[in-house]
Design a protein around this motif. Structure first.
Motif, PDB file in Angstrom:
ATOM      1  N   GLY A 103      32.091 -23.259 -91.226  1.00 52.22           N
ATOM      2  CA  GLY A 103      33.039 -22.199 -91.613  1.00 52.22           C
ATOM      3  C   GLY A 103      32.491 -20.812 -90.384  1.00 52.22           C
ATOM      4  O   GLY A 103      32.015 -20.844 -90.510  1.00 52.22           O
ATOM      5  N   VAL A 104      34.191 -19.649 -90.545  1.00 53.47           N
ATOM      6  CA  VAL A 104      33.950 -19.106 -90.316  1.00 53.47           C
ATOM      7  C   VAL A 104      34.233 -17.949 -91.183  1.00 53.47           C
ATOM      8  O   VAL A 104      35.425 -18.202 -92.617  1.00 53.47           O
ATOM      9  N   ASP A 105      33.976 -16.946 -90.992  1.00 52.72           N
ATOM     10  CA  ASP A 105      33.953 -15.066 -91.917  1.00 52.72           C
ATOM     11  C   ASP A 105      33.752 -14.640 -91.221  1.00 52.72           C
ATOM     12  O   ASP A 105      33.559 -14.184 -89.932  1.00 52.72           O
TER      13      ASP A 105
ATOM     14  N   GLU B 270      41.481 -21.860 -82.684  1.00 52.79           N
ATOM     15  CA  GLU B 270      40.934 -21.244 -82.210  1.00 52.79           C
ATOM     16  C   GLU B 270      39.266 -21.776 -83.886  1.00 52.79           C
ATOM     17  O   GLU B 270      38.338 -21.401 -82.921  1.00 52.79           O
ATOM     18  N   LYS B 271      40.003 -22.193 -84.703  1.00 48.07           N
ATOM     19  CA  LYS B 271      38.683 -22.375 -85.484  1.00 48.07           C
ATOM     20  C   LYS B 271      37.650 -23.379 -84.769  1.00 48.07           C
ATOM     21  O   LYS B 271      36.109 -23.812 -85.217  1.00 48.07           O
ATOM     22  N   LYS B 272      38.470 -24.859 -84.913  1.00 42.97           N
ATOM     23  CA  LYS B 272      38.344 -25.737 -84.382  1.00 42.97           C
ATOM     24  C   LYS B 272      36.956 -25.274 -83.214  1.00 42.97           C
ATOM     25  O   LYS B 272      36.258 -26.365 -82.493  1.00 42.97           O
TER      26      LYS B 272
ATOM     27  N   VAL C 152      40.367 -14.391 -88.451  1.00 38.78           N
ATOM     28  CA  VAL C 152      40.800 -16.605 -87.157  1.00 38.78           C
ATOM     29  C   VAL C 152      41.823 -16.920 -87.481  1.00 38.78           C
ATOM     30  O   VAL C 152      41.816 -17.642 -89.266  1.00 38.78           O
TER      31      VAL C 152
ATOM     32  N   SER D 216      44.143 -23.010 -86.173  1.00 36.76           N
ATOM     33  CA  SER D 216      43.335 -24.433 -86.515  1.00 36.76           C
ATOM     34  C   SER D 216      42.715 -24.437 -85.175  1.00 36.76           C
ATOM     35  O   SER D 216      41.259 -24.248 -84.854  1.00 36.76           O
TER      36      SER D 216
ATOM     37  N   GLY E  20      33.866 -24.213 -83.819  1.00 32.11           N
ATOM     38  CA  GLY E  20      33.382 -25.060 -84.628  1.00 32.11           C
ATOM     39  C   GLY E  20      32.473 -25.730 -83.528  1.00 32.11           C
ATOM     40  O   GLY E  20      31.022 -26.119 -83.464  1.00 32.11           O
TER      41      GLY E  20
ATOM     42  N   SER F 144      32.740 -16.839 -78.023  1.00 31.15           N
ATOM     43  CA  SER F 144      32.919 -16.470 -79.041  1.00 31.15           C
ATOM     44  C   SER F 144      31.159 -17.165 -79.354  1.00 31.15           C
ATOM     45  O   SER F 144      31.490 -17.471 -80.520  1.00 31.15           O
TER      46      SER F 144
ATOM     47  N   ASP G 240      46.841 -23.358 -90.150  1.00 31.93           N
ATOM     48  CA  ASP G 240      47.007 -22.088 -89.551  1.00 31.93           C
ATOM     49  C   ASP G 240      46.903 -21.681 -90.797  1.00 31.93           C
ATOM     50  O   ASP G 240      47.347 -21.576 -91.419  1.00 31.93           O
TER      51      ASP G 240
ATOM     52  N   MET H 241      40.261 -25.438 -91.522  1.00 32.36           N
ATOM     53  CA  MET H 241      40.038 -25.908 -89.901  1.00 32.36           C
ATOM     54  C   MET H 241      40.761 -25.900 -88.991  1.00 32.36           C
ATOM     55  O   MET H 241      41.642 -26.282 -88.502  1.00 32.36           O
TER      56      MET H 241
END
Length: 157
Positions: free
Chosen positions: A65-67, A53-55, A48, A51, A58, A9, A97, A94
């Motif tokens: 943010g993720v896009d 994986e988002k964290k 994504v 939560s 980050g 990532s 889920d 974030m």
């Protein structure tokens, strides 16, 4: 841009926004009432969904943010010497889920798998409705932001 990083990532390329447009956007965010974040966005090649994986993204990238789009648009703008800034409105935080893994919908068989996934767990429909409402709210906030942002640009440059 983390979209070509494979299973890792880690970002593969950092694409800087135009300083003038970024400064104006940051100024507006700081003066807004409500929630606004300023910071990097990481672009990945898939949705994504969790939560966790988002964290993790980050923490690894310092992204707020993720896009899936910004890096490619930034690369295209840069290749044509067009100034750009990334301004996003986030529908899922974030800490949340997604109600299901939307990656399952990719490809022709994916739609069938996605629909079966929802039908097996009908409670997901409630969560999808909540996400739909949050997406509409995010779109409205982004529209309001741009209405003010564009006016500010027209008198500021």
């Amino acid at each position: 841009d983390g979209s070509t990083a494979g299973s890792s990532s880690s970002p593969t390329e950092v694409l800087a926004c135009d300083p003038f447009f970024q400064d104006r956007a940051e100024h507006m965010v700081y003066n807004m009432k409500g929630n606004g974040l300023v910071g990097p966005i990481v672009t990945v090649g898939r949705v994504v969904a969790t939560s966790q994986e988002k964290k993790a993204l980050g923490r690894q990238t310092m992204a707020v943010g993720v896009d899936m789009e910004s890096a490619e648009l930034a690369r295209l703008a840069k290749s044509r010497n067009i100034p750009f800034v990334v301004i996003r409105s986030i529908s899922d935080l974030m800490e949340e889920d997604l109600p299901l893994d939307f990656n399952v919908f990719q490809g022709t068989k994916g739609w069938v798998q996605g629909i079966v996934s929802v039908l097996r767990r009908p409670f997901r429909l409630i969560a999808l409705c909540r996400l739909w409402k949050q997406s509409n709210r995010a779109a409205l906030q982004l529209t309001r932001f741009f209405e003010k942002y564009l006016i500010g640009l027209s008198i500021g440059r």
